[in-house]
Design an enzyme around this catalytic site. Structure first.
Site, PDB file in Angstrom:
ATOM      1  N   VAL C 168       0.834  -1.197   0.000  1.00  5.55           N
ATOM      2  CA  VAL C 168       0.000   0.000   0.000  1.00  5.55           C
ATOM      3  C   VAL C 168       0.875   1.257   0.000  1.00  5.55           C
ATOM      4  O   VAL C 168       1.715   1.440   0.885  1.00  5.55           O
ATOM      5  CB  VAL C 168      -0.972   0.011   1.197  1.00  5.55           C
ATOM      6  N   TYR C 171      -0.308   7.844   1.007  1.00  2.00           N
ATOM      7  CA  TYR C 171       0.128   9.221   0.786  1.00  2.00           C
ATOM      8  C   TYR C 171      -0.941  10.194   1.266  1.00  2.00           C
ATOM      9  O   TYR C 171      -1.924  10.441   0.556  1.00  2.00           O
ATOM     10  CB  TYR C 171       0.339   9.459  -0.708  1.00  2.00           C
ATOM     11  N   ILE C 203       4.192  -1.452   3.424  1.00  2.00           N
ATOM     12  CA  ILE C 203       3.681  -0.085   3.449  1.00  2.00           C
ATOM     13  C   ILE C 203       4.742   0.855   2.926  1.00  2.00           C
ATOM     14  O   ILE C 203       5.897   0.806   3.378  1.00  2.00           O
ATOM     15  CB  ILE C 203       3.292   0.311   4.899  1.00  2.00           C
ATOM     16  N   LYS C 204       4.334   1.705   1.988  1.00  2.00           N
ATOM     17  CA  LYS C 204       5.259   2.681   1.427  1.00  2.00           C
ATOM     18  C   LYS C 204       4.783   4.068   1.824  1.00  2.00           C
ATOM     19  O   LYS C 204       3.655   4.469   1.530  1.00  2.00           O
ATOM     20  CB  LYS C 204       5.266   2.559  -0.087  1.00  2.00           C
ATOM     21  N   VAL C 205       5.670   4.812   2.505  1.00  2.00           N
ATOM     22  CA  VAL C 205       5.364   6.202   2.864  1.00  2.00           C
ATOM     23  C   VAL C 205       6.544   7.079   2.471  1.00  2.00           C
ATOM     24  O   VAL C 205       7.607   6.598   2.078  1.00  2.00           O
ATOM     25  CB  VAL C 205       5.073   6.347   4.380  1.00  2.00           C
TER      26      VAL C 205
END
Lengths: 306, 306, 306, 306, 306
Positions: C168, C171, C203-205
């Site tokens: 996910v 953003y 998780i990508k932030v």
């Protein structure tokens, strides 16, 4: 089966035997069994108006068992309520009285741009709970008309397929009608016609007032001299508007009021050819003995009308 | 099975054995097993308020294992959380405590026109994770009422079919109620009734204040002298509004506060006939030892109330 | 399988073996195989920003083969892209590198009231193209939150059922957050928590700034003295917010910049316990030799961090 | 099968044999058979602009048989039209020419807030009518982007599953682009890229003008000196934007105009590497003999270009 | 089967034998059997305008049996009505006359932002009631165009699959056309074309006036000198707009008016090549004897026209 019940069933000639059997079940139950007349106890006010406004006048009504027992003792044709109230009694009173599951409901807490009840039950629920019919409210005049009619269409078709008839509460309301117009004769007659065209088996409307709302309609009523002076006249016109009397139309009592006032209205309904009464607050907000007395009197009037 | 648990199960007479077995599982777990009383640990604040606001006071709570272990050690009836928190523990703690999957959640980042949680889990997830019940939040008073009620209707029906009961968080909020009205007695009682009518098996509301929001309701409360001075009085009315006590109603604790304040409130809830407490922040934001102590005290009060 | 990979897999105890096998496949690929660290090449900028803005700096990138080859040669764990870019290579490079199908995308041509990507691929596409995972972008803070979260919920469940984990992209953006707030520490931590609660496996932030957006959160950060001075401190907090480090959190590089600047940032990410980098423009907009050199340096930093 | 057709098919390496066979069918039909070039006759103007505006200049065109016969006689690769026009000829001309069913269409009577065609046909219709491909129009830049892209995604997947390729009409329009910007080079290139990323097999765009719309894109075009002086330059860039020429891009002719003007434009399209022309009004609004002459000349130019 | 009926059926070359058989059934019924001409009795005014406005002029019409009997006695090709009216007669008159179920309807009570009928019946209903075709109303020019066209698309496909042809009422209305423009020649011709492109088998429009609405169209009509002085001229153009006469186009009579006025209009319709009349209020609002006389005269005119 009486000749009258057979006659009424003959009006539903496109329905399957399952639907007819449940219509017969409604007509062959209670004190009015066999007469083709109806007195139904509906209790959706807990959902629609809130618990205290509905049950504080007679706190026994907080208990869901109270209502189904009242309907049974009074000899009503059926008891109608939202999912929760039926869940609470369907198991223990199975087979004691036909149940009608009201499939959509509004609360008085939310403010929506246009009146539109939430769909709060399903045909599958009605089957699961052993109901004899489903109920659904439409608000002709609402800007959310299409959502309501399209949901009703699906539910009627689904219910028919499993042998359940549909009772439609047809209450004009919303941006297309004035407050006074909600009970105008032309509008109530239109609401009855619309429900019939949508495939309702039983139609519930409010007793119409001697008022005409729509300019185009007014011209026609006046030109053709449609009688509308007495409530009986107006009831007769509404019944005519429901396929010339070939659909069952019953009338609600509205707000709680005095016994004589209720009975006077019922007499006019009966005289005008109404098929019966659906009486909620006037029944369950009275002490039980008084409610039984009132319902007995109402039934007597309807029974005598034919 | 105790007589009390059997009695409570008898109120759910239209439910299938699967649903009843899971209700029994909730009532036969933990320190309150067999009493028909509940203390449930819910941890959805990470989603609803954000991680630091929820867990910085007691950083052990960042770890999803912390909460399920706290619930087990404290002897709670169940542990309720959103999908992610249950995914993180369901496998390793399978069978240790009944789990309740909260199927919808809001975050505090988005600004929606009217309050409406996102559906973030499914009945299939609840089954997959071995849960004993599903949870769902409605906001009576919201302009998005219909979407919420219709989604709930589908979920309850789907859950019933696979033997899962439903816990409804019924929190009045949105354009139809004032800020103060969210905990008004009439509004909280209405919220309890609405959840019951929708088919909720267990209803969670906030403890009501001695305030009446709706003009129409106010008249009725005053006319019929509904007692509302003490919290116990108000709890009693809310329980009455949930089918005269024939639906399980539990009360939340709200914001973290002092131990004595919490216990005083719980005593009133118990005295008024509340079925128990659902206590989140007051439990997991305390150091574990203190949380266990508090939960033990709360359970003792509920156990003693009958 | 290394002990570290086994440990990470143990955090996903509720997932089926298919999902775990694909997570293992991602962790056992490329130069970082076995370390539990990640460097992923994502190329969705052609869709999101337009072709010339993305590929004119290094026109070899107009060809979809360029990117998958770059990812393979550099020894990345995976290559992520929208449907079209994967369609163009999945057949010819089948089995060469794990593919992640990004299931939703925005273009920069339309102006929507609130940010909301279009769903442009399906789990069925991911299976058909032999992918190892699906990717999905949410915008916490958007007024279209519910549509995004509900679509994600369906996709995660569907993907799990066929053994695919979900990455996910979380953003914060939209009416609920200020422009500066999109990378505020509290908001990024919240975005990580929210993705984890929704069931994200990875998780990508964005790397968070030393800024706090939400008033309620600010009080808590200050009261409890959450460290936030260095990027490493902030990365550590975000990883903590993702279930105390029990979910894989990776960080994006953002706009193209100088090599030293990139590496300095990566060092802080590694120091703070980040699980890796997802690096698009900084990789494919450089000439291939330089890109390979940069990616090798990034991998070295992550490999050394444990 | 020629080497060129085989080469083009090799770009669609993730597609199943059914889709490839239909792509081959399109490339192996008519005068341009085997060249990898396309001239397609599309007739959706009756729906999009109205019957008289479309057919009054050459009234033979009111008859649906006229167009399919024109396409066959001219030796086009395919004939594309909405449902009704194909229904009217598919049975009688079965097997005579590949048909493309345009699955969505707009009329010029309604005023919608943002451009969005109605979905007026289905993959099932395309199969039923023996079509070789489906067509679909998107309006990148429209505020209804998501609805369009999501419908297209479903249709492409469904079509692929039954062996049908998809032709995407990618026409920037709506609140996100200016009127002039609809044919700006950066915007048309973006529209081609977006269609390719969505999985289009054949992309139809308008010939771009020497104008740049988006500020961010403009900087990049200027910095990297993307050639755009001649139409051939611009065509070349658009083809590059469609996966470096690995997707078939064809160009529309737009409004009816003089023969020389048409041919001059076609020469530039061919010189810039365009895969062909899709020519409606310039063909069917001319008398048949002139139309055949024009189409022959257009085909000659495309055939000679390689 | 007459040569003319065979010829007309040949225009529907892509339809399955079931659809053709029902088209033939419509053409081989009543006084016009075998001529390829149509006179259909439609009675949806009870729903669309209300019961009294529709039936007070001739109260026999409140009874649903009246209309089907009128259609049978008059020798109409078919009787068309909404669900309720057909439910009330389909069983008892099964096989006596082809029935057309109108699948969507509007009432005059609600005020919607743009005209859009509610879908009030289904293909399943049409089958259940033994109908020979379905009917559906679109409002080209409405801002709700897409919802209407997309629902129609689904219904046509579904109906075809079970052998039912579709009659489309194509009535321009809504924000995209002026009040006067609703019957402008260009707009009515466009409405006929649009219905044909959507796959309608039979198209019902209003007789067009000598007025042009759309500026772009006006230029073309004037440039090419499309004849439009007499109603016959305009009818001819509308029929041309429906695939050069290869789709059945019938014309409504509109408001009730004098017999001579009706017949004069019908003569022009017949002269211009119209396929027939669909006549509601002018038939059922007259006393039965007069209605039969009028319908006989109308049929005579259409029969003589070829």
């Amino acid at each position: 089966m009486t000749a009258r019940v057979k006659e009424i069933l003959s009006w539903y000639g496109s329905d399957n035997p399952g639907v007819k059997a449940n219509l017969a079940r409604l007509m062959n139950t209670g004190r009015l069994a066999g007469t083709g007349k109806f007195v139904i106890l509906p209790v959706d006010q807990g959902f629609e108006h809130g618990p205290a406004r509905s049950f504080a006048p007679n706190p026994a009504g907080y208990d869901p068992r109270y209502h189904v027992e009242l309907a049974i003792e009074a000899g009503c044709n059926a008891y109608a309520a939202p999912l929760g109230f039926l869940e609470a009694v369907a198991g223990d009173y199975a087979g004691d009285i036909p149940l009608i599951l009201k499939l959509n409901n509004s609360d008085s807490l939310s403010k929506l741009p246009e009146p539109c009840s939430a769909v709060t039950g399903s045909v599958e629920d009605a089957l699961r709970l052993g109901c004899a019919a489903i109920g659904y409210t439409i608000y002709p005049g609402s800007g959310d008309r299409n959502a309501q009619l399209e949901a009703l269409r699906e539910l009627i078709l689904e219910a028919k397929a499993v042998g359940l008839p549909t009772v439609v509460w047809s209450y004009p309301r919303g941006g297309g009608v004035s407050k006074e117009g909600e009970t105008a004769l032309d509008v109530v007659a239109y609401a009855a016609q619309e429900a019939a065209q949508l495939g309702a088996h039983i139609i519930k409307v409010k007793p119409p007032k001697a008022f005409l709302e729509q300019a185009e309609a007014k011209k026609v009523y006046e030109k053709h001299g449609v009688p509308m002076d007495t409530l009986a006249d107006r009831i007769r016109h509404v019944v005519q508007a429901a396929f010339n009397g070939r659909r069952i139309v019953i009338f609600s009592g509205g707000e709680a009021k005095g016994t004589e006032e209720v009975l006077a209205e019922v007499r006019e309904i009966a005289k005008g050819g109404g098929f019966g009464s659906i009486m909620g607050r006037n029944a369950f907000q009275r002490p039980k003995a008084q409610a039984l007395e009132l319902l007995a009197a109402v039934m007597e009037i309807h029974a005598a009308a034919r």
